[in-house]
Design an enzyme around this catalytic site. Structure first.
Site, PDB file in Angstrom:
ATOM      1  N   GLY A 157     118.563  57.063  27.461  1.00 24.67           N
ATOM      2  CA  GLY A 157     117.671  57.980  26.754  1.00 24.67           C
ATOM      3  C   GLY A 157     117.692  59.389  27.328  1.00 24.67           C
TER       4      GLY A 157
ATOM      5  N   ALA B  78     115.365  55.570  29.018  1.00 26.87           N
ATOM      6  CA  ALA B  78     114.089  55.040  28.555  1.00 26.87           C
ATOM      7  C   ALA B  78     113.525  54.179  29.689  1.00 26.87           C
ATOM      8  CB  ALA B  78     114.286  54.223  27.291  1.00 26.87           C
TER       9      ALA B  78
ATOM     10  N   GLU C   3     120.585  60.954  25.731  1.00 28.85           N
ATOM     11  CA  GLU C   3     120.234  61.101  24.315  1.00 28.85           C
ATOM     12  C   GLU C   3     119.248  62.246  24.107  1.00 28.85           C
ATOM     13  OE1 GLU C   3     119.374  56.832  24.378  1.00 28.85           O
ATOM     14  OE2 GLU C   3     120.595  56.641  22.574  1.00 28.85           O
TER      15      GLU C   3
ATOM     16  N   GLU D 141     123.289  51.320  28.527  1.00 31.31           N
ATOM     17  CA  GLU D 141     122.465  50.276  27.916  1.00 31.31           C
ATOM     18  C   GLU D 141     123.157  48.926  27.861  1.00 31.31           C
ATOM     19  OE1 GLU D 141     122.874  53.336  26.718  1.00 31.31           O
ATOM     20  OE2 GLU D 141     120.923  54.152  26.124  1.00 31.31           O
TER      21      GLU D 141
HETATM   22  C1  HXC Z   1     112.348  52.548  34.675  1.00 27.15           C
HETATM   23  C2  HXC Z   1     113.548  53.420  36.414  1.00 27.15           C
HETATM   24  C3  HXC Z   1     114.600  53.752  35.540  1.00 27.15           C
HETATM   25  C4  HXC Z   1     114.452  53.452  34.153  1.00 27.15           C
HETATM   26  C5  HXC Z   1     115.160  54.342  37.534  1.00 27.15           C
HETATM   27  N1  HXC Z   1     113.938  53.804  37.632  1.00 27.15           N
HETATM   28  N2  HXC Z   1     115.588  54.322  36.260  1.00 27.15           N
HETATM   29  N3  HXC Z   1     112.437  52.811  35.973  1.00 27.15           N
HETATM   30  N4  HXC Z   1     113.302  52.839  33.787  1.00 27.15           N
HETATM   31  N5  HXC Z   1     115.382  53.763  33.250  1.00 27.15           N
HETATM   32  C6  HXC Z   1     113.136  53.640  38.842  1.00 27.15           C
HETATM   33  C7  HXC Z   1     113.650  52.536  39.729  1.00 27.15           C
HETATM   34  O1  HXC Z   1     113.188  51.289  39.276  1.00 27.15           O
HETATM   35  C8  HXC Z   1     113.067  52.923  41.067  1.00 27.15           C
HETATM   36  O2  HXC Z   1     111.696  52.590  41.119  1.00 27.15           O
HETATM   37  C9  HXC Z   1     113.126  54.433  41.018  1.00 27.15           C
HETATM   38  O3  HXC Z   1     113.225  54.803  39.648  1.00 27.15           O
HETATM   39  C10 HXC Z   1     114.335  55.003  41.739  1.00 27.15           C
HETATM   40  O4  HXC Z   1     115.503  54.377  41.226  1.00 27.15           O
HETATM   41  P1  HXC Z   1     116.579  53.634  42.149  1.00 27.15           P
HETATM   42  O5  HXC Z   1     117.286  52.689  41.268  1.00 27.15           O
HETATM   43  O6  HXC Z   1     115.948  53.117  43.374  1.00 27.15           O
HETATM   44  O7  HXC Z   1     117.520  54.866  42.530  1.00 27.15           O
HETATM   45  P2  HXC Z   1     119.080  54.831  42.872  1.00 27.15           P
HETATM   46  O8  HXC Z   1     119.420  53.618  43.709  1.00 27.15           O
HETATM   47  O9  HXC Z   1     119.400  56.176  43.387  1.00 27.15           O
HETATM   48  O10 HXC Z   1     119.818  54.624  41.476  1.00 27.15           O
HETATM   49  C11 HXC Z   1     119.718  55.600  40.461  1.00 27.15           C
HETATM   50  C12 HXC Z   1     120.209  55.015  39.094  1.00 27.15           C
HETATM   51  C13 HXC Z   1     119.426  53.708  38.797  1.00 27.15           C
HETATM   52  C14 HXC Z   1     121.715  54.725  39.192  1.00 27.15           C
HETATM   53  C15 HXC Z   1     119.969  56.079  38.048  1.00 27.15           C
HETATM   54  O11 HXC Z   1     118.020  53.978  38.948  1.00 27.15           O
HETATM   55  C16 HXC Z   1     119.666  53.175  37.421  1.00 27.15           C
HETATM   56  O12 HXC Z   1     120.684  52.582  37.141  1.00 27.15           O
HETATM   57  N6  HXC Z   1     118.642  53.329  36.523  1.00 27.15           N
HETATM   58  C17 HXC Z   1     118.694  52.749  35.190  1.00 27.15           C
HETATM   59  C18 HXC Z   1     119.601  53.570  34.318  1.00 27.15           C
HETATM   60  C19 HXC Z   1     119.635  52.961  32.912  1.00 27.15           C
HETATM   61  O13 HXC Z   1     120.045  51.825  32.705  1.00 27.15           O
HETATM   62  N7  HXC Z   1     119.197  53.753  31.902  1.00 27.15           N
HETATM   63  C20 HXC Z   1     119.215  53.322  30.552  1.00 27.15           C
HETATM   64  C21 HXC Z   1     117.860  52.759  30.196  1.00 27.15           C
HETATM   65  S1  HXC Z   1     117.847  52.113  28.517  1.00 27.15           S
HETATM   66  P3  HXC Z   1     111.152  51.374  42.065  1.00 27.15           P
HETATM   67  O14 HXC Z   1     109.668  51.543  41.960  1.00 27.15           O
HETATM   68  O15 HXC Z   1     111.662  50.142  41.451  1.00 27.15           O
HETATM   69  O16 HXC Z   1     111.736  51.674  43.416  1.00 27.15           O
HETATM   70  C22 HXC Z   1     117.830  53.489  27.548  1.00 27.15           C
HETATM   71  C23 HXC Z   1     118.169  53.372  26.102  1.00 27.15           C
HETATM   72  C24 HXC Z   1     117.038  53.215  25.222  1.00 27.15           C
HETATM   73  O17 HXC Z   1     117.591  54.569  27.967  1.00 27.15           O
HETATM   74  C25 HXC Z   1     117.369  52.325  24.075  1.00 27.15           C
HETATM   75  C26 HXC Z   1     117.493  50.887  24.452  1.00 27.15           C
HETATM   76  C27 HXC Z   1     116.726  49.964  23.542  1.00 27.15           C
END
Ligand code: HXC
Length: 257
Positions: A108, A65, A111, A131
């Site tokens: 997400g 998400a 999911e 998460e």
């Molecule tokens: C918004 C995101 C994002 C996300 C990545 N980006 N994941 N933006 N929401 N979930 C953005 C980053 O901010 C960045 O933009 C760009 O995408 C590239 O990501 P990087 O982090 O620079 O890439 P990398 O170093 O290769 O790392 C990849 C990654 C990391 C390991 C996948 O991006 C990551 O950990 N993402 C979050 C994963 C996560 O926690 N997902 C769960 C979300 S909560 P900028 O512009 O900043 O460079 C969820 C559950 C929903 O899904 C229910 C909860 C209430």
């Protein structure tokens, strides 16, 4: 229709949805959810479509998400805007949906894959429910569908540590249908989708309905449902055609496909 966050294509009887927010690793924001649900609902209502493929990029199916969109919300905001509500409609589609996953399928994204009927994974796929690293828990079904997919102990390992698992572990755990070399993912997804889309639609709709029911009913209830749905298919022309074609040793010419 113009979409900002997805690419849409129809090839024969297969509808393709490609998540396309490369700047955010296909993070699922509200706009993307509405666009996916809109096109998927239209595919679902179209008798010219017999299967749907959802995919992302080589790098990410979806990294979750959209954290930046969610960050400042209150619990009340989440309730009032039904923040993930559209995804329930996606999960309820009757047309078979294939997730073709390469790269990250996190939160997400994992999911969303689990809302699909079949999960094809590239050998580069990485699945996780991170998460807990953000101070929350899975919010689009992960705590429930992952337990059903991989069992309570593997699910707790993933949800509580927030770690990622690779495609081989995902396959061993029963989370994915098949693993293929990354370069073959879309070809393979297209082939599976075409194979499905050539069947009779009433039987496909019946199959997705009873398979979904298996996730949430008792065995006795599920078997009762199966018996009724099975019987109902004997009132379709396609059942007569399918069985006649078998007897006559020829390919079936289904009407509803
Ligand atoms: C918004 C995101 C994002 C996300 C990545 N980006 N994941 N933006 N929401 N979930 C953005 C980053 O901010 C960045 O933009 C760009 O995408 C590239 O990501 P990087 O982090 O620079 O890439 P990398 O170093 O290769 O790392 C990849 C990654 C990391 C390991 C996948 O991006 C990551 O950990 N993402 C979050 C994963 C996560 O926690 N997902 C769960 C979300 S909560 P900028 O512009 O900043 O460079 C969820 C559950 C929903 O899904 C229910 C909860 C209430």
């Amino acid at each position: 229709t113009e979409y900002d966050t997805i690419l849409v294509d129809t090839r024969g009887r297969v509808g393709w949805i490609t998540l396309n927010r490369p700047e955010a690793l296909n993070a699922l924001n509200g706009r993307l959810m509405h666009e996916v649900v809109d096109v998927a609902t239209r595919f679902d209502a179209d008798p010219g479509i017999g299967a749907i493929v959802v995919t992302g990029s080589d790098r990410a199916f979806a990294a979750g998400a959209d954290i930046k969109e969610m960050e400042d919300k209150t619990g009340l905001d989440m309730v009032m805007e039904d923040h993930f509500g559209g995804w329930a409609r996606f999960a309820a589609l009757r047309t078979p949906v294939i997730a073709a996953v390469a790269g990250y399928a996190l939160g997400g994204g994992c999911e969303l894959a689990m809302m699909c009927d079949i999960i094809l994974a590239a050998d580069t796929a990485r699945f996780g429910q991170p998460e807990v690293n953000l101070g929350v828990i899975p919010g689009m079904g992960g705590s429930q569908r992952l337990v059903r997919a991989v069992g309570p102990y593997k699910a707790a390992d993933l949800v509580l540590t927030g770690r990622m698992m690779d495609a081989a572990e995902a396959e061993r755990s029963g989370l994915v249908s098949r693993v293929v070399p990354a370069g073959d993912l879309l070809t393979e997804a297209g082939a599976v989708a075409e194979q499905i889309a050539a069947k009779s639609l009433p039987s496909l709709y019946a199959a997705t309905a009873v398979l979904d029911a298996a996730q949430e009913t008792t065995l006795a209830e599920g078997l009762r449902l199966e018996r009724h749905v099975f019987a109902s298919l004997f009132d379709t022309e396609d059942q007569k055609e399918g069985m006649a074609a078998f007897r006559e040793k020829r390919a079936a010419e289904f009407r509803h496909r």
